[in-house]
Design an enzyme around this catalytic site. Structure first.
Site, PDB file in Angstrom:
ATOM      1  N   HIS A 242       0.828  -1.205   0.000  1.00 45.81           N
ATOM      2  CA  HIS A 242       0.000   0.000   0.000  1.00 45.81           C
ATOM      3  C   HIS A 242       0.858   1.249   0.000  1.00 45.81           C
ATOM      4  O   HIS A 242       2.079   1.209   0.197  1.00 45.81           O
ATOM      5  CB  HIS A 242      -0.967   0.000   1.202  1.00 45.81           C
ATOM      6  CG  HIS A 242      -0.302  -0.012   2.545  1.00 45.81           C
ATOM      7  ND1 HIS A 242       0.330   1.083   3.085  1.00 45.81           N
ATOM      8  CD2 HIS A 242      -0.177  -0.997   3.472  1.00 45.81           C
ATOM      9  CE1 HIS A 242       0.804   0.789   4.288  1.00 45.81           C
ATOM     10  NE2 HIS A 242       0.518  -0.481   4.544  1.00 45.81           N
ATOM     11  N   CYS A 258       3.436  -5.030   6.474  1.00 47.27           N
ATOM     12  CA  CYS A 258       2.999  -4.593   5.154  1.00 47.27           C
ATOM     13  C   CYS A 258       4.168  -3.985   4.372  1.00 47.27           C
ATOM     14  O   CYS A 258       5.200  -3.639   4.938  1.00 47.27           O
ATOM     15  CB  CYS A 258       1.876  -3.575   5.269  1.00 47.27           C
ATOM     16  SG  CYS A 258       0.285  -4.307   5.714  1.00 47.27           S
TER      17      CYS A 258
END
Length: 283
Positions: A242, A258
């Site tokens: 992301h 992440c």
């Protein structure tokens, strides 16, 4: 927190990126997914990512194009070094350790985030008439990388030409298209306490956070991996690629697992990584 209902439309061509938007071979299934798309325009979604925690909603095309595998009886490998095969659940699917045995996992047409349920196809089991009976697939569940068999008539399949490779040591992400390197960008990865899991995964959902200027940037590309340490997180600690509102973190090992990308690079990546795209994370 309220949820955004804005959605990215599904079409046949993305004029902004110049890339194809995949379509189904079968007309009746294409019509069904049009109905899915309309439903998703209004379906709220809550996804708490490992190292994330954003409120998001479903976005972009979810449909792989038609698949034309070679004809061989028995179990044959799906795809090639440059082209993967994705499968989307028609209405429901059961996963088996071996064809015809007791199922160990069940999937609906939509996952918990109301995004269509996708698998990565690893092999095809064909009968004497060369018709597909089963698909050996990678599943978006724990443990990371788990595989199983689903009945061929439970899914529709198609090729995916994108591939993402993340190198944790160099903190770099590289995108390939049909085997050709398209671009490479620096990323932030998991810290030593909350590492990004290594392995072979695939894109299983594509999300747009409510706040494009927030900690997850303009979009999130969910992959079929889970944190190996944040087991108490919502949905088991799913991992995603992301954007970020902390560009200083890029190039460092600071996340909860992440993979953070500069927002301009994330927009480019998002435009060419449909569901089913293989994602390799290595040290």
């Amino acid at each position: 927190m309220s949820l955004s209902n804005r959605s990215v439309a599904i079409g046949n061509y993305d004029a902004q990126t110049g890339d194809e938007v995949v379509t189904f071979r079968k007309r009746r299934l294409a019509a069904r997914l049009v109905a899915v798309r309309r439903a998703l325009l209004w379906a709220p979604l809550l996804l708490v990512l490992a190292g994330c925690g954003a409120t998001a909603h479903v976005a972009s095309s979810t449909r792989p194009p038609s698949d034309a595998p070679s004809c061989h009886a028995g179990l044959v490998r799906a795809g090639s070094a440059n082209v993967a095969v994705a499968a989307v659940v028609r209405s429901s699917a059961k996963a088996y350790r071996r064809p015809g045995k007791k199922p160990f996992a069940r999937f609906g047409r939509l996952n918990v985030n109301r995004f269509p349920s996708f698998f990565r196809v690893l092999g095809t089991v064909r009968g004497p008439d060369c018709a597909a009976r089963w698909f050996r697939v990678q599943l978006p569940i724990k443990p990371n990388g788990v595989t199983g068999y689903v009945r061929a008539n439970a899914v529709d399949t198609g090729p995916v030409r994108s591939r993402v490779v993340v190198d944790l040591s160099s903190k770099r992400l590289t995108l390939f298209r049909s085997g050709r390197r398209v671009f490479s960008t620096s990323v932030a990865v998991g810290s030593s306490a909350t590492p990004t899991p290594t392995g072979r995964y695939y894109v299983n959902q594509r999300l747009i956070p409510q706040d494009p200027g927030g900690p997850y940037g303009p979009a999130a590309i969910g992959i079929s991996a889970y944190s190996t340490v944040l087991t108490g997180w919502t949905q088991g600690g799913p991992i995603a690629i992301h954007g970020t509102n902390e560009p200083w973190s890029i190039g460092h090992a600071v996340s909860n697992g992440c993979i953070r990308v500069h927002n301009p690079a994330l927009r480019r990546l998002y435009g060419v990584t449909p569901a089913g795209t293989p994602v390799v994370i290595r040290r």
